[in-house]
Design an enzyme around this catalytic site. Structure first.
Site, PDB file in Angstrom:
ATOM      1  N   ARG A   1       0.801  -1.138   0.132  1.00 28.23           N
ATOM      2  CA  ARG A   1       0.024  -0.006   0.089  1.00 28.23           C
ATOM      3  C   ARG A   1       0.832   1.365  -0.163  1.00 28.23           C
ATOM      4  NH1 ARG A   1      -0.422   4.667   2.509  1.00 28.23           N
ATOM      5  NH2 ARG A   1       0.069   3.855   4.512  1.00 28.23           N
ATOM      6  N   ASP A   2       1.645   1.425   1.095  1.00 29.69           N
ATOM      7  CA  ASP A   2       2.392   2.796   1.249  1.00 29.69           C
ATOM      8  C   ASP A   2       3.294   2.811   0.206  1.00 29.69           C
ATOM      9  OD1 ASP A   2       3.132   5.185   2.198  1.00 29.69           O
ATOM     10  OD2 ASP A   2       3.577   4.566   4.278  1.00 29.69           O
TER      11      ASP A   2
ATOM     12  N   HIS B   1       5.914   4.477  12.656  1.00 34.27           N
ATOM     13  CA  HIS B   1       5.975   4.287  11.155  1.00 34.27           C
ATOM     14  C   HIS B   1       6.898   5.604  10.608  1.00 34.27           C
ATOM     15  CE1 HIS B   1       3.264   4.355   7.168  1.00 34.27           C
ATOM     16  NE2 HIS B   1       4.119   5.486   7.222  1.00 34.27           N
TER      17      HIS B   1
ATOM     18  N   HIS C   1       9.403   6.990   7.811  1.00 29.59           N
ATOM     19  CA  HIS C   1      10.166   7.034   6.630  1.00 29.59           C
ATOM     20  C   HIS C   1      11.509   7.535   6.738  1.00 29.59           C
ATOM     21  CE1 HIS C   1       6.493   6.962   4.100  1.00 29.59           C
ATOM     22  NE2 HIS C   1       5.874   7.005   5.091  1.00 29.59           N
TER      23      HIS C   1
ATOM     24  N   CYS D   1       4.604   9.378   0.206  1.00 30.73           N
ATOM     25  CA  CYS D   1       3.220   9.694   0.126  1.00 30.73           C
ATOM     26  C   CYS D   1       2.876  10.655  -1.058  1.00 30.73           C
ATOM     27  CB  CYS D   1       2.885  10.350   1.502  1.00 30.73           C
ATOM     28  SG  CYS D   1       1.365  10.935   1.445  1.00 30.73           S
TER      29      CYS D   1
ATOM     30  N   ASN E   1       9.158   4.002   3.414  1.00 32.46           N
ATOM     31  CA  ASN E   1       9.411   3.661   4.837  1.00 32.46           C
ATOM     32  C   ASN E   1      10.645   3.182   4.950  1.00 32.46           C
ATOM     33  OD1 ASN E   1       6.163   3.703   4.416  1.00 32.46           O
ATOM     34  ND2 ASN E   1       6.772   3.560   6.829  1.00 32.46           N
TER      35      ASN E   1
HETATM   36  C1  LIG Z   1     -10.334  11.352   1.200  1.00 34.30           C
HETATM   37  C2  LIG Z   1     -10.799  11.720  -0.159  1.00 34.30           C
HETATM   38  C3  LIG Z   1     -11.703  10.572  -0.758  1.00 34.30           C
HETATM   39  C4  LIG Z   1     -11.642  12.910   0.061  1.00 34.30           C
HETATM   40  O1  LIG Z   1     -11.957  13.672  -0.970  1.00 34.30           O
HETATM   41  P1  LIG Z   1     -13.121  14.690  -1.421  1.00 34.30           P
HETATM   42  O2  LIG Z   1     -12.887  15.054  -2.628  1.00 34.30           O
HETATM   43  O3  LIG Z   1     -13.259  15.752  -0.276  1.00 34.30           O
HETATM   44  O4  LIG Z   1     -14.382  13.665  -1.273  1.00 34.30           O
HETATM   45  P2  LIG Z   1     -15.918  13.662  -1.656  1.00 34.30           P
HETATM   46  O5  LIG Z   1     -16.548  12.965  -0.352  1.00 34.30           O
HETATM   47  O6  LIG Z   1     -16.371  15.161  -1.737  1.00 34.30           O
HETATM   48  O7  LIG Z   1     -15.976  13.008  -2.889  1.00 34.30           O
HETATM   49  C5  LIG Z   1     -15.322  13.430  -4.104  1.00 34.30           C
HETATM   50  C6  LIG Z   1     -15.320  12.176  -4.991  1.00 34.30           C
HETATM   51  O8  LIG Z   1     -14.585  11.156  -4.537  1.00 34.30           O
HETATM   52  C7  LIG Z   1     -15.326  10.233  -4.688  1.00 34.30           C
HETATM   53  N1  LIG Z   1     -15.069   9.343  -3.291  1.00 34.30           N
HETATM   54  C8  LIG Z   1     -15.017   9.985  -1.998  1.00 34.30           C
HETATM   55  N2  LIG Z   1     -14.610   8.786  -1.194  1.00 34.30           N
HETATM   56  C9  LIG Z   1     -13.921   7.899  -1.960  1.00 34.30           C
HETATM   57  C10 LIG Z   1     -13.559   6.519  -1.476  1.00 34.30           C
HETATM   58  N3  LIG Z   1     -13.156   6.541  -0.518  1.00 34.30           N
HETATM   59  N4  LIG Z   1     -13.328   5.737  -2.312  1.00 34.30           N
HETATM   60  C11 LIG Z   1     -13.706   6.162  -3.787  1.00 34.30           C
HETATM   61  N5  LIG Z   1     -13.887   7.297  -4.193  1.00 34.30           N
HETATM   62  C12 LIG Z   1     -14.468   8.121  -3.087  1.00 34.30           C
HETATM   63  C13 LIG Z   1     -16.772  10.470  -4.334  1.00 34.30           C
HETATM   64  O9  LIG Z   1     -17.417   9.551  -5.038  1.00 34.30           O
HETATM   65  C14 LIG Z   1     -16.693  11.579  -5.546  1.00 34.30           C
HETATM   66  O10 LIG Z   1     -16.570  11.244  -6.891  1.00 34.30           O
HETATM   67  P3  LIG Z   1     -17.282  12.061  -7.981  1.00 34.30           P
HETATM   68  O11 LIG Z   1     -18.592  12.229  -7.669  1.00 34.30           O
HETATM   69  O12 LIG Z   1     -16.377  13.154  -7.984  1.00 34.30           O
HETATM   70  O13 LIG Z   1     -16.925  10.835  -9.247  1.00 34.30           O
HETATM   71  C15 LIG Z   1      -9.689  11.929  -0.914  1.00 34.30           C
HETATM   72  O14 LIG Z   1      -9.128  13.155  -0.308  1.00 34.30           O
HETATM   73  C16 LIG Z   1      -8.850  11.059  -0.929  1.00 34.30           C
HETATM   74  O15 LIG Z   1      -8.987  10.012  -1.475  1.00 34.30           O
HETATM   75  N6  LIG Z   1      -7.622  11.183  -0.658  1.00 34.30           N
HETATM   76  C17 LIG Z   1      -6.742  10.148  -0.736  1.00 34.30           C
HETATM   77  C18 LIG Z   1      -5.542  10.326   0.474  1.00 34.30           C
HETATM   78  C19 LIG Z   1      -4.535   9.128   0.465  1.00 34.30           C
HETATM   79  O16 LIG Z   1      -4.664   8.120  -0.033  1.00 34.30           O
HETATM   80  N7  LIG Z   1      -3.047   9.460   0.705  1.00 34.30           N
HETATM   81  C20 LIG Z   1      -2.157   8.610   0.919  1.00 34.30           C
HETATM   82  C21 LIG Z   1      -2.490   7.595   1.883  1.00 34.30           C
HETATM   83  S1  LIG Z   1      -1.937   8.447   3.448  1.00 34.30           S
HETATM   84  C22 LIG Z   1      -0.468   8.276   3.846  1.00 34.30           C
HETATM   85  O17 LIG Z   1       0.305   7.432   2.748  1.00 34.30           O
HETATM   86  C23 LIG Z   1       0.087   8.357   5.182  1.00 34.30           C
HETATM   87  C24 LIG Z   1       0.557   7.054   5.803  1.00 34.30           C
HETATM   88  C25 LIG Z   1      -0.654   6.491   6.303  1.00 34.30           C
HETATM   89  O18 LIG Z   1       1.274   5.938   5.220  1.00 34.30           O
HETATM   90  C26 LIG Z   1       1.174   7.590   7.056  1.00 34.30           C
HETATM   91  C27 LIG Z   1       2.305   8.493   7.000  1.00 34.30           C
HETATM   92  O19 LIG Z   1       3.399   7.984   6.410  1.00 34.30           O
HETATM   93  O20 LIG Z   1       2.083   9.646   7.181  1.00 34.30           O
END
Ligand SMILES: CC(C)(COP(=O)([O-])OP(=O)([O-])OC[C@H]1O[C@@H](n2cnc3c(N)ncnc32)[C@H](O)[C@@H]1OP(=O)([O-])[O-])[C@@H](O)C(=O)NCCC(=O)NCCSC(=O)C[C@@](C)(O)CC(=O)[O-]
Length: 301
Positions: free
Chosen positions: A15-16, A207, A209, A240, A249
């Protein structure tokens, strides 16, 4: 504090590690990576995320990957779910554990999940409730626990504040994430200390990096506090998409080697883990990010 005798490692490589790849990585490669990790003895694997495919296209194959994995008894498969939409989609694929992911930094919260910290907690609350009602374990990731790509240094109090909010909505475990790898041992310890104001030691993980080459030192600093659970990424894959320049990581191979050398049990076979890392590195057409794998592969030859 005496060092833990056993450490639990969650490999977050599928995933990450892969979420930020620019080239499409076939679902079959992701599935094979999960199979190789479990063959190497990993009992906790973060497989994919149910996020918007517009935001993170690489994870759009979440269903294909989760349903393609041949599950092994005793292995826990976790997935990221930022909201109810993601959780409901994930449910069909029967995750053992879900991860809600927030940030100690307001700016990062906005960039990563398009909402404030307070709004993120409002979104997570029904997810946590629904998951726990179904007996699915809930982990919370706390990004930018030491530093933020937009706001700079993050005070431990802000990590404590987020941990308190996570606790308040029933998140069972939290990971202290140094998203951009800027942390150094004492700063990481301060972030963990703030987390421990709200969570038991057994419910906290690290966690880290490795962007600045500090992740092993930070792992050791956390071990000295008794933290025995860590997220790591095979071959040091990752970064990320909303933290520019952040590398992967800490490599699972490097952590396992260090722990073995300290007499700390992980249940992981280092040779097989190195093979898993070599497999995915070859598929991505690049060298492994693990120093240990590089050294041991050279020795094998
Ligand atoms: C959170 C949202 C969805 C909010 O995004 P948004 O635009 O605020 O959401 P919304 O509710 O307004 O929906 C907008 C559109 O997204 C769709 N939607 C809404 N939710 C979903 C969903 N769950 N799955 C699929 N589709 C989704 C929804 O259906 C709609 O589709 P449209 O009508 O435009 O076609 C968006 O900002 C997003 O997907 N962000 C991705 C963030 C991400 O994955 N980041 C990387 C992971 S975090 C990380 O790596 C850090 C970590 C964990 O490892 C720890 C560290 O090291 O820090």
């Amino acid at each position: 504090m005496t060092l833990p005798l056993r450490v639990k490692i969650t490999d977050v490589g599928p995933r990450d590690g892969l979420q930020n790849e620019k080239q499409p990585v076939p679902a079959a490669v992701k599935i094979e990576l999960v199979h190789r990790l479990q063959a190497a003895g990993l009992k906790d694997i973060e497989v994919t995320s149910y996020v918007s495919p517009k935001w993170v296209p690489q994870m759009a194959d979440n269903h294909e990957v989760m349903s393609g994995v041949q599950r092994q008894p005793g292995v826990r498969y976790s997935v990221l779910t930022p909201n109810l939409k993601g959780f409901e989609a994930a449910l069909a694929d029967r995750p053992d554990e879900i991860v809600v992911f927030g940030a100690a930094s307001e700016a990062f919260s906005q960039k990563n999940i398009n909402c404030s910290i307070a709004e993120s907690i409002e979104r997570f609350a029904p997810v946590v409730e629904a998951a726990r009602a179904k007996g699915i374990y809930v982990r919370g990731a706390m990004s930018c626990a030491v530093g933020c790509p937009y706001e700079g240094e993050i005070a431990p109090e802000r990590v404590g504040y987020l941990a308190g909010l996570m606790k308040g909505i029933g998140v069972q475990h939290v990971g202290v994430a140094d998203t951009i790898g800027v942390g150094t041992p004492r700063k990481v310890q301060a972030a963990i200390e703030a987390t421990l104001q709200h969570y038991d030691l057994n419910d906290v993980s690290g966690h880290f990096h490795d962007t600045y080459g500090q992740a092993l030192a930070n792992t050791l600093a956390a071990l000295e506090m008794g933290v025995w659970q860590y997220d790591t990424s095979v071959a040091g894959l990752g970064g990320c998409p909303y933290a520019k320049g952040a590398t992967g990581n800490v490599a699972t191979e490097d952590v396992v080697y260090m722990l073995q050398g300290m007499g700390i049990e992980t249940g992981i076979d280092l040779d097989q883990l190195i093979d898993a890392g070599a497999y995915v590195s070859e598929q991505l057409g690049r060298k492994t990010g693990s120093r240990v794998a590089t050294a041991l592969i050279a020795k094998r030859a």
